[in-house]
Design an enzyme around this catalytic site. Structure first.
Site, short mmCIF file in Angstrom:
data_model
loop_
_atom_site.label_atom_id
_atom_site.label_comp_id
_atom_site.label_asym_id
_atom_site.label_seq_id
_atom_site.Cartn_x
_atom_site.Cartn_y
_atom_site.Cartn_z
N GLU A 1 0.83 -1.19 0.00
CA GLU A 1 0.00 0.00 0.00
C GLU A 1 0.87 1.25 0.00
O GLU A 1 1.95 1.27 0.59
CB GLU A 1 -0.92 -0.01 1.23
N CYS B 1 3.44 8.41 1.16
CA CYS B 1 4.01 7.49 2.14
C CYS B 1 4.24 6.17 1.41
O CYS B 1 3.29 5.58 0.90
CB CYS B 1 3.01 7.32 3.29
N CYS C 1 6.22 -6.86 7.04
CA CYS C 1 7.37 -6.33 7.76
C CYS C 1 7.82 -7.39 8.76
O CYS C 1 7.00 -8.07 9.37
CB CYS C 1 7.00 -5.05 8.50
N CYS D 1 6.69 -5.05 15.50
CA CYS D 1 6.28 -4.10 16.54
C CYS D 1 4.83 -4.41 16.94
O CYS D 1 3.97 -4.63 16.08
CB CYS D 1 6.40 -2.66 16.04
N CYS E 1 1.69 -2.42 15.43
CA CYS E 1 1.70 -2.10 14.00
C CYS E 1 1.10 -3.23 13.19
O CYS E 1 1.51 -4.38 13.32
CB CYS E 1 3.13 -1.82 13.54
N GLY F 1 7.01 -2.10 5.93
CA GLY F 1 8.40 -2.54 5.82
C GLY F 1 9.38 -1.68 6.58
O GLY F 1 9.06 -0.58 7.01
N GLU F 2 10.58 -2.22 6.76
CA GLU F 2 11.65 -1.52 7.46
C GLU F 2 12.73 -1.17 6.41
O GLU F 2 13.41 -2.07 5.91
CB GLU F 2 12.20 -2.43 8.57
N SER G 1 12.31 6.44 7.64
CA SER G 1 11.96 6.15 9.02
C SER G 1 12.40 4.73 9.36
O SER G 1 12.10 3.79 8.63
CB SER G 1 10.44 6.30 9.21
N SER H 1 11.78 5.56 15.02
CA SER H 1 10.59 5.20 15.78
C SER H 1 11.05 4.72 17.15
O SER H 1 11.66 3.66 17.27
CB SER H 1 9.83 4.09 15.05
N LEU H 2 10.77 5.51 18.18
CA LEU H 2 11.28 5.20 19.52
C LEU H 2 10.21 4.50 20.36
O LEU H 2 10.36 3.37 20.78
CB LEU H 2 11.77 6.48 20.18
N HIS H 3 9.13 5.21 20.61
CA HIS H 3 7.92 4.66 21.24
C HIS H 3 8.06 4.22 22.69
O HIS H 3 7.05 3.94 23.35
CB HIS H 3 7.32 3.52 20.43
N CYS I 1 -1.17 5.74 10.22
CA CYS I 1 0.07 5.09 10.66
C CYS I 1 -0.23 3.71 11.20
O CYS I 1 -1.09 3.54 12.04
CB CYS I 1 0.72 5.86 11.80
N1 SAH Z 1 9.69 0.46 9.79
C1 SAH Z 1 9.78 1.87 9.80
C2 SAH Z 1 8.77 2.59 8.92
C3 SAH Z 1 7.33 2.11 8.95
S1 SAH Z 1 6.27 2.53 10.26
C4 SAH Z 1 9.69 2.39 11.21
O1 SAH Z 1 9.42 1.61 12.11
O2 SAH Z 1 9.94 3.57 11.43
C5 SAH Z 1 5.98 4.24 10.21
C6 SAH Z 1 5.64 4.81 11.56
O3 SAH Z 1 4.30 4.45 11.99
C7 SAH Z 1 6.57 4.30 12.66
O4 SAH Z 1 6.96 5.36 13.48
C8 SAH Z 1 5.67 3.33 13.38
O5 SAH Z 1 6.13 3.04 14.64
C9 SAH Z 1 4.35 4.06 13.33
N2 SAH Z 1 3.20 3.22 13.72
C10 SAH Z 1 3.05 1.91 13.52
N3 SAH Z 1 1.87 1.49 14.00
C11 SAH Z 1 1.25 2.58 14.50
C12 SAH Z 1 -0.02 2.78 15.12
N4 SAH Z 1 -0.86 1.78 15.30
N5 SAH Z 1 -0.33 4.03 15.50
C13 SAH Z 1 0.52 5.07 15.28
N6 SAH Z 1 1.72 4.93 14.71
C14 SAH Z 1 2.10 3.70 14.32
#
Ligand code: SAH
Length: 345
Positions: free
Chosen positions: A90, A103, A110, A114, A117, A155-156, A187, A210-212, A331
Site C-alpha cells: 500500500e 508514504c 514487515c 512491533c 503495527c 516494511g523496514e 523512518s 521510531s522510539l515509542h 500510521c
Molecule cells: N519500519 C519503519 C517505517 C514504517 S512505520 C519504522 O518503524 O519507522 C511508520 C511509523 O508508523 C513508525 O513510526 C511506526 O512506529 C508508526 N506506527 C506503527 N503502528 C502505528 C499505530 N498503530 N499508531 C501510530 N503509529 C504507528
C-alpha cells in the site's frame, strides 16, 4: 535485461553504449520515463518503433498495477499496488496546503514485529526491489506532483537498505523525478547498522527514528528490534549520525493509553533524546489496529502532559495528528489484503 526503473539517470548512457545503442537515446528515454511518466514503452511515441521493441525486452517497465483506491474524508488516498508475482503493498497520498506527500512501502509485510503495527502482524513476505519502489512512486506521481516522500509505509527500510537507497537516489536524481533530498524522509525502527551507512552516503535525506518507549524493558516488549539493538546502542548510533551529518533526527513516539503514557515515561523520553544533539520529537496518538484491541488511543490531556514535560526539558516537540483514518490509511494500519498463494491457505 534490466528493469528501466532500476537504472539511475547517469547510468543510461554507458548501459546503452555497452549494448551498441546510441547515447543520445538516453535523453529521450529519461524524457519518456520522468517527464511523461509512461507506463508502457509504446507510449514513448518520440522513439522509433523498433527501438521501443528493444526497450521492452532489454529494459522493461516494472508492472505495478493500482488494484484499489480508497479515499478518506480528509482527502488522503490509499492505493493498493500489485506486482507481477501477485504480491501487493500500500502507498498513501496525503494532501496538505502546499504539499502532496506520498508514504511509500519498501517491503511486502514487515519482519520487525512491533506490537502496535498492523504491517508487522503477519511477518515479512519479501523485500521490494528498487524498480518496484520507483514503480510504486510512479503510481502516486500520476495522481499529482509529489512534493514529499516519507518512507513510513509497510516494511523496514534499513532491512532493505540497498534497494530502498537506489530507489530514493533515483527519485532524487536531477535528470530523474528530481525530488529534493530534504523532501525525502526515511523512518527506521532502529536497525543500527543503517545509521552509519546512511551518514556515509552524504545525501541530505531526512531521518526519523521510531522510539515509542525510552526504557529498554518497555521498548523490548513493544519493539522486538530493541532486543538486538538496545537503547544505548541506538542512541549512540543516532548521536554519531547527527555529529557526522550535522542533520537533525526526529524521534517518533506513538503514545498508547496505559502502556507508554505515564509522566515517568515522558521524563524518560526527555532524558534519553537529550543524549542526541539535534533531536526533535514527534508525538503521535496511537491509531487503533484490529489485532490489538487492548491498545487504545490516549486522550488529549495525556498528549498535552507529554508535550509539557518535553517542552519543560527543552526538547523540540510537535504534536502530530494521524491522517487517513477512515480509509485504514493511518500510521500502522497498512496491511496485506492480497496474500500470495502459499499464504492464502
Ligand atoms: N519500519 C519503519 C517505517 C514504517 S512505520 C519504522 O518503524 O519507522 C511508520 C511509523 O508508523 C513508525 O513510526 C511506526 O512506529 C508508526 N506506527 C506503527 N503502528 C502505528 C499505530 N498503530 N499508531 C501510530 N503509529 C504507528
Amino acid at each position: 535485461m534490466k528493469p528501466a526503473w532500476s537504472i539511475l539517470p547517469d547510468e543510461w548512457k554507458p548501459i546503452l553504449a555497452e549494448r551498441g545503442l546510441r547515447p543520445f537515446r538516453a535523453d529521450q528515454i529519461l524524457q519518456a520515463l520522468y517527464r511523461d511518466y509512461i507506463t508502457d514503452w509504446d507510449q514513448a511515441t518520440t522513439l522509433p518503433k523498433d527501438f521501443r521493441e528493444t526497450l521492452k525486452v532489454e529494459f522493461p517497465l516494472t508492472k505495478a498495477e493500482t488494484l484499489d483506491v480508497s479515499k478518506a474524508s480528509d482527502g488522503t488516498q490509499k492505493l493498493l499496488i500489485g506486482f507481477e508475482d501477485g504480491n501487493s503493498v500500500e502507498t498513501v497520498l496525503i494532501p496538505a496546503t502546499g504539499r502532496f506527500t506520498q508514504c511509500i512501502s519498501t517491503q511486502v509485510g514487515c519482519g520487525m514485529g512491533c506490537a502496535f503495527c498492523a504491517s508487522g502482524s503477519q511477518g515479512v513476505v519479501r523485500s521490494l526491489t528498487a524498480d518496484e519502489i520507483v514503480a510504486e512512486y510512479m503510481a502516486g506521481r500520476r495522481l499529482g506532483e509529489i512534493t514529499n516522500i516519507v518512507v513510513m509505509g509497510m516494511g523496514e527500510p534499513f532491512a532493505n537498505y540497498d534497494e530502498t537507497m537506489r530507489a530514493l537516489k533515483l527519485i532524487n536524481a536531477g535528470k530523474g523525478p528530481n525530488l529534493g533530498a530534504r523532501h525525502i524522509t526515511l523512518s527506521t525502527c532502529g536497525v543500527v547498522p543503517g545509521f552509519r551507512r546512511l551518514a556515509d552516503e552524504g545525501i541530505q535525506f531526512e531521518l526519523s527514528v521510531s522510539l515509542h518507549a525510552a526504557s529498554d524493558g518497555l521498548r523490548s516488549q513493544l519493539m522486538p528490534v530493541n532486543r538486538k539493538w538496545p537503547l544505548d546502542e541506538l542512541l549512540e548510533a543516532c548521536a554519531e549520525y547527527t555529529r557526522k551529518t550535522k542533520r537533525i533526527i526526529t524521534f517518533e513516539y506513538t503514545v498508547i493509553k496505559g502502556v507508554n503514557d505515564s509522566r515517568a515515561c515522558a521524563e524518560d523520553l526527555a532524558r534519553q533524546v537529550k543524549r542526541v544533539p539535534m533531536a526533535k520529537v514527534n508525538l503521535i496518538p496511537l491509531s487503533p489496529v484490529a489485532h490489538r484491541p487492548d491498545f487504545k488511543t490516549p486522550d488529549d490531556q495525556t498528549m498535552l502532559m507529554f508535550l509539557d514535560v518535553l517542552m519543560k526539558n527543552r526538547v523540540q516537540t510537535m504534536l502530530r495528528r494521524s491522517r487517513g483514518k477512515d480509509a485504514d490509511a493511518a500510521c500502522g494500519q497498512l496491511r496485506l489484503r492480497h496474500l500470495p498463494g502459499a499464504k492464502q491457505q
